[in-house]
Design an enzyme around this catalytic site. Structure first.
Site, PDB file in Angstrom:
ATOM      1  N   GLU A 132      -6.641   4.458   7.895  1.00 51.52           N
ATOM      2  CA  GLU A 132      -6.700   5.960   7.935  1.00 51.52           C
ATOM      3  C   GLU A 132      -7.964   6.589   7.122  1.00 51.52           C
ATOM      4  O   GLU A 132      -8.260   7.654   7.359  1.00 51.52           O
ATOM      5  CB  GLU A 132      -5.275   6.181   6.830  1.00 51.52           C
ATOM      6  CG  GLU A 132      -3.921   5.996   7.667  1.00 51.52           C
ATOM      7  CD  GLU A 132      -2.694   5.340   6.918  1.00 51.52           C
ATOM      8  OE1 GLU A 132      -3.032   5.501   5.507  1.00 51.52           O
ATOM      9  OE2 GLU A 132      -2.090   4.640   7.657  1.00 51.52           O
ATOM     10  N   HIS A 181      -9.486   1.073   5.101  1.00 48.86           N
ATOM     11  CA  HIS A 181      -8.254   1.286   5.526  1.00 48.86           C
ATOM     12  C   HIS A 181      -8.315   1.986   6.917  1.00 48.86           C
ATOM     13  O   HIS A 181      -9.170   3.065   6.955  1.00 48.86           O
ATOM     14  CB  HIS A 181      -6.964   2.030   4.661  1.00 48.86           C
ATOM     15  CG  HIS A 181      -5.833   1.750   5.204  1.00 48.86           C
ATOM     16  ND1 HIS A 181      -5.227   2.557   6.115  1.00 48.86           N
ATOM     17  CD2 HIS A 181      -4.794   0.706   5.052  1.00 48.86           C
ATOM     18  CE1 HIS A 181      -3.935   2.423   6.411  1.00 48.86           C
ATOM     19  NE2 HIS A 181      -3.758   1.408   5.954  1.00 48.86           N
ATOM     20  N   LYS A 211      -0.017   4.332  -0.170  1.00 52.72           N
ATOM     21  CA  LYS A 211      -0.449   5.265   0.361  1.00 52.72           C
ATOM     22  C   LYS A 211      -0.449   6.691  -0.212  1.00 52.72           C
ATOM     23  O   LYS A 211      -0.343   6.458  -1.581  1.00 52.72           O
ATOM     24  CB  LYS A 211      -0.077   5.587   1.991  1.00 52.72           C
ATOM     25  CG  LYS A 211       0.038   4.176   2.675  1.00 52.72           C
ATOM     26  CD  LYS A 211      -0.045   4.440   4.420  1.00 52.72           C
ATOM     27  CE  LYS A 211       0.001   3.059   4.925  1.00 52.72           C
ATOM     28  NZ  LYS A 211       0.112   3.098   6.473  1.00 52.72           N
ATOM     29  N   ASN A 217       0.857  -1.244   0.005  1.00 50.45           N
ATOM     30  CA  ASN A 217       0.088  -0.107  -0.056  1.00 50.45           C
ATOM     31  C   ASN A 217       0.683   1.019  -0.089  1.00 50.45           C
ATOM     32  O   ASN A 217       1.604   1.474   0.986  1.00 50.45           O
ATOM     33  CB  ASN A 217      -0.658  -0.025   1.305  1.00 50.45           C
ATOM     34  CG  ASN A 217      -1.796   1.253   1.491  1.00 50.45           C
ATOM     35  OD1 ASN A 217      -1.728   1.957   0.608  1.00 50.45           O
ATOM     36  ND2 ASN A 217      -2.383   1.137   2.519  1.00 50.45           N
ATOM     37  N   GLY A 248       2.927   2.177  10.987  1.00 51.39           N
ATOM     38  CA  GLY A 248       3.996   3.479  10.862  1.00 51.39           C
ATOM     39  C   GLY A 248       4.555   3.788  12.023  1.00 51.39           C
ATOM     40  O   GLY A 248       5.218   4.654  12.255  1.00 51.39           O
ATOM     41  N   SER A 259       3.738  -2.254  10.315  1.00 57.33           N
ATOM     42  CA  SER A 259       5.126  -2.162  10.494  1.00 57.33           C
ATOM     43  C   SER A 259       6.064  -3.569  10.135  1.00 57.33           C
ATOM     44  O   SER A 259       6.742  -3.735  10.544  1.00 57.33           O
ATOM     45  CB  SER A 259       5.659  -1.928  11.830  1.00 57.33           C
ATOM     46  OG  SER A 259       5.008  -0.425  12.389  1.00 57.33           O
ATOM     47  N   GLU A 284      -4.984  -4.865  10.544  1.00 56.35           N
ATOM     48  CA  GLU A 284      -4.124  -3.957  10.917  1.00 56.35           C
ATOM     49  C   GLU A 284      -4.427  -3.385  12.016  1.00 56.35           C
ATOM     50  O   GLU A 284      -5.139  -2.155  12.121  1.00 56.35           O
ATOM     51  CB  GLU A 284      -4.256  -2.987   9.760  1.00 56.35           C
ATOM     52  CG  GLU A 284      -3.700  -3.463   8.158  1.00 56.35           C
ATOM     53  CD  GLU A 284      -3.300  -2.330   7.489  1.00 56.35           C
ATOM     54  OE1 GLU A 284      -2.324  -2.824   6.749  1.00 56.35           O
ATOM     55  OE2 GLU A 284      -3.712  -1.416   7.250  1.00 56.35           O
TER      56      GLU A 284
END
Ligand SMILES: O=C(CO)COP(=O)(O)O
Length: 271
Positions: free
Chosen positions: A112, A110, A20, A18, A188, A228, A182
């Site tokens: 985010e 996702h 992003k 991904n 991250g 990660s 996730e």
């Protein structure tokens, strides 16, 4: 992810990158070309481990041209899609457009999108339906934040997201589904949920999918872990019997690192 005595996986592993909001359309092509060369040099068997990338929308036409022109065995998808097919929805992207660009997959929900854009499970169930309407496979993302994890409610929370986001989906459609776990606190941050955390959730998700659908359907659904992931921890995470792949953010922006994650079978576990 268990392998039988003949070396076959239960389900074909999917390693997905991904990107992003990174890589403009020129950088994206360079990255994908480098990845393809690296994997080709390493004689990667794409029939054994599937490779997907999720570039920004503006890169997709270039990615399509490269993949088709060089006959790359890499698949790709969008990072999001509209629940609608067309109309006055400024800034949104229809699944019809993605499908026409050859996208096989599309990320849905996702963390985010959930956190920054306030996407709800109700909206996500409409996006899942839109993906199927346009012949794409949704990669439905689920997972808990730090507070929920600390309260010990992570399984319950994640299964609730799963149930709500799959509302209305029948078994025939679900058979092709991909679900990515996730944990938000591991995205991250360098904090990796341990391989046993990834397997714990994958096993709980599969058990829930058996309840929602049936054992055969649930056995075909691929469950990914994301958060990660690096070449150094990929093999250990992939050992989980119910973990069928990885959704990689930061490390997918480095062709050599991502290629090493894809080739997890060839790397010694270092953690
Ligand atoms: O969100 C992720 C992939 O979708 C994970 O991102 P990182 O691999 O950068 O933690």
């Amino acid at each position: 992810m268990t392998t039988s005595t003949n070396g076959q996986f239960d389900r074909k592993p999917l390693i997905a990158g991904n990107w992003k909001m990174n890589m403009d359309h020129v950088q994206g092509i360079t990255l994908l070309q480098k990845l393809a060369w690296t994997l080709e040099d390493a004689k990667h068997d794409f029939n054994r481990v599937e490779v997907a990338v999720f570039p920004p929308f503006t890169d997709l036409r270039g990615v399509q041209t490269l993949v088709a022109g060089d006959d790359l065995p890499v698949v790709y998808g969008g990072q999001d899609l509209s629940p609608e097919d067309s109309g006055a929805f400024t800034g949104d992207i229809s699944g019809a457009f993605l499908s026409k660009l050859g996208a096989r997959y599309v990320l849905v929900g996702h963390s985010e999108r959930r956190a920054i854009h306030g996407e709800t499970d109700e909206l996500l169930s409409r996006k899942v339906a839109a993906a199927y309407r346009h012949s794409m496979v949704p990669v439905l993302c689920v997972g808990e934040g730090l507070e929920v994890r600390q309260a010990g409610r992570h399984v319950e929370h994640t299964l609730e997201q799963l149930r709500s986001s799959l509302a209305g989906l029948d078994a025939a459609q679900a058979a092709h589904l991909v679900v990515a776990y996730e944990p938000v606190w591991a995205i991250g941050t360098g904090e990796v949920a341990g391989p046993e955390d990834a397997q714990e959730m994958a096993s709980a998700l599969r058990a829930e999918l058996v309840k929602i659908y049936d054992a055969d359907t649930a056995a075909g659904i691929r469950l990914l872990y994301g958060g990660s992931v690096k070449a150094a921890n990929a093999a250990a995470i992939m050992r989980g019997a119910d973990v069928d792949g990885l959704l990689v953010g930061g490390a997918s922006l480095d062709a050599a690192e991502f290629a090493n994650i894809i080739r997890f079978e060839h790397h010694l576990v270092t953690d």
